[in-house]
Design a protein around this motif. Structure first.
Motif, PDB file in Angstrom:
ATOM      1  N   GLN A 126     -14.622 -40.691  -3.517  1.00  0.00           N
ATOM      2  CA  GLN A 126     -14.413 -41.665  -2.446  1.00  0.00           C
ATOM      3  C   GLN A 126     -15.358 -41.329  -1.304  1.00  0.00           C
ATOM      4  N   ILE A 127     -15.978 -42.352  -0.708  1.00  0.00           N
ATOM      5  CA  ILE A 127     -16.743 -42.124   0.519  1.00  0.00           C
ATOM      6  C   ILE A 127     -16.250 -43.080   1.591  1.00  0.00           C
ATOM      7  N   MET A 128     -15.960 -42.519   2.746  1.00  0.00           N
ATOM      8  CA  MET A 128     -15.554 -43.302   3.904  1.00  0.00           C
ATOM      9  C   MET A 128     -16.533 -43.021   5.031  1.00  0.00           C
ATOM     10  N   SER A 129     -17.271 -44.051   5.437  1.00  0.00           N
ATOM     11  CA  SER A 129     -18.166 -43.922   6.579  1.00  0.00           C
ATOM     12  C   SER A 129     -17.370 -44.262   7.829  1.00  0.00           C
ATOM     13  N   ALA A 130     -17.095 -43.248   8.641  1.00  0.00           N
ATOM     14  CA  ALA A 130     -16.234 -43.460   9.809  1.00  0.00           C
ATOM     15  C   ALA A 130     -16.905 -44.325  10.858  1.00  0.00           C
TER      16      ALA A 130
ATOM     17  N   ALA B 171     -15.734 -46.889  -0.093  1.00  0.00           N
ATOM     18  CA  ALA B 171     -16.009 -47.155  -1.512  1.00  0.00           C
ATOM     19  C   ALA B 171     -15.483 -45.997  -2.341  1.00  0.00           C
ATOM     20  N   GLN B 172     -15.156 -46.277  -3.605  1.00  0.00           N
ATOM     21  CA  GLN B 172     -14.738 -45.221  -4.529  1.00  0.00           C
ATOM     22  C   GLN B 172     -15.230 -45.563  -5.927  1.00  0.00           C
ATOM     23  N   LYS B 173     -15.410 -44.493  -6.750  1.00  0.00           N
ATOM     24  CA  LYS B 173     -15.916 -44.723  -8.107  1.00  0.00           C
ATOM     25  C   LYS B 173     -15.702 -43.483  -8.957  1.00  0.00           C
ATOM     26  N   ASP B 174     -15.439 -43.706 -10.224  1.00  0.00           N
ATOM     27  CA  ASP B 174     -15.379 -42.639 -11.225  1.00  0.00           C
ATOM     28  C   ASP B 174     -16.713 -42.648 -11.970  1.00  0.00           C
ATOM     29  N   PHE B 175     -17.436 -41.540 -11.916  1.00  0.00           N
ATOM     30  CA  PHE B 175     -18.750 -41.448 -12.540  1.00  0.00           C
ATOM     31  C   PHE B 175     -18.702 -40.785 -13.919  1.00  0.00           C
ATOM     32  N   GLY B 176     -17.507 -40.496 -14.418  1.00  0.00           N
ATOM     33  CA  GLY B 176     -17.372 -39.918 -15.739  1.00  0.00           C
ATOM     34  C   GLY B 176     -17.692 -38.431 -15.759  1.00  0.00           C
ATOM     35  N   LYS B 177     -17.797 -37.901 -16.969  1.00  0.00           N
ATOM     36  CA  LYS B 177     -18.003 -36.467 -17.166  1.00  0.00           C
ATOM     37  C   LYS B 177     -19.167 -36.222 -18.121  1.00  0.00           C
ATOM     38  N   GLN B 178     -20.281 -36.860 -17.834  1.00  0.00           N
ATOM     39  CA  GLN B 178     -21.448 -36.708 -18.698  1.00  0.00           C
ATOM     40  C   GLN B 178     -22.098 -35.340 -18.519  1.00  0.00           C
ATOM     41  N   GLN B 179     -22.595 -34.813 -19.622  1.00  0.00           N
ATOM     42  CA  GLN B 179     -23.347 -33.561 -19.599  1.00  0.00           C
ATOM     43  C   GLN B 179     -24.596 -33.717 -18.742  1.00  0.00           C
TER      44      GLN B 179
END
Length: 231
Positions: free
Chosen positions: A91-95, A131-139
């Protein structure tokens, strides 16, 4: 040069509902030798008990990144965002010009473990964003945040890139570092060899004046780490 700060050297804070380790000075923990690195200001390794969390409070002019390691966060803010952030998500929050938010452990049975990261922005008074996102667990290396938001990455208002590093046992990776750039590496789990230096869970490394970084997992456990490319 690689300067390591081991996990057990970090600042500690325990309020009952929150058990936290601070890589840099934060809250009641102050150490003038550890006030951040480049524009990276905070890395807190937080464990929150069931039903507890951070009550509504404000921030201004800071890029705040959360990475959930275990459990889930319930996020609410003054911009109207209400979201659940699950294990593996960023998650990123720009204050920006000012935002109020709360963060709670949403699980009725499990603790919440997450990294709280603050990065100073390169401009002030911006409109707050989330914004938020799951980027997975790629090698290998997965880019999480960039100053342009390119290729589906999270947008950060700073000349900084955040990467997720995952190395399976008996694997290695080399990273070229541009001139005048600094690297900060935060180890999450496993044992990582960084050139001739060994990092374990919770360790951090300031890396400066090195053009190529050689990373290797020589252990039996998968390695996960965060790599910050900083001005």
């Amino acid at each position: 040069m690689i300067t390591v700060r081991h996990s057990d050297q970090r600042g500690l804070a325990n309020f009952g509902w929150l058990n936290s380790k601070h890589s840099f000075s934060f809250g009641h923990y102050y150490d003038p030798q550890h006030m951040g690195f480049s524009v990276l200001r905070v890395i807190n390794d937080d464990i929150v008990t069931v039903g507890a969390g951070f009550n509504t409070h404000g921030h201004k002019d800071m890029e705040i990144i959360s990475y959930v390691l275990e459990g889930a966060i319930e996020h609410k803010d003054s911009e109207g965002n209400v979201h659940i952030l699950s294990a593996g998500e960023f998650q990123i929050m720009s204050a920006g010009s000012g935002i109020y938010h709360s963060e709670y452990n949403v699980s009725p049975t499990e603790h919440l473990k997450f990294l709280q990261i603050w990065i100073k922005p390169n401009s002030l008074g911006n409109k707050p964003s989330y914004a938020q996102k799951d980027f997975g667990k790629q090698q290998g290396l997965t880019t999480i945040a960039t100053p342009t938001g390119e290729d589906g990455t999270l947008l950060i208002k700073q000349d900084t890139k955040l990467h997720q590093l995952i190395l399976k046992p008996d694997s290695k990776l080399s990273i070229d570092i541009a001139t005048n750039r600094k690297i900060y590496l935060h180890q999450i789990n496993g044992t990582l060899s960084v050139d001739d230096v060994e990092l374990n869970a919770g360790d951090g490394a300031k890396i400066d004046n090195i053009r190529t970084l050689n990373l290797a997992n020589r252990g039996q456990e998968k390695v996960t780490a965060l790599i910050f490319d900083l001005p």
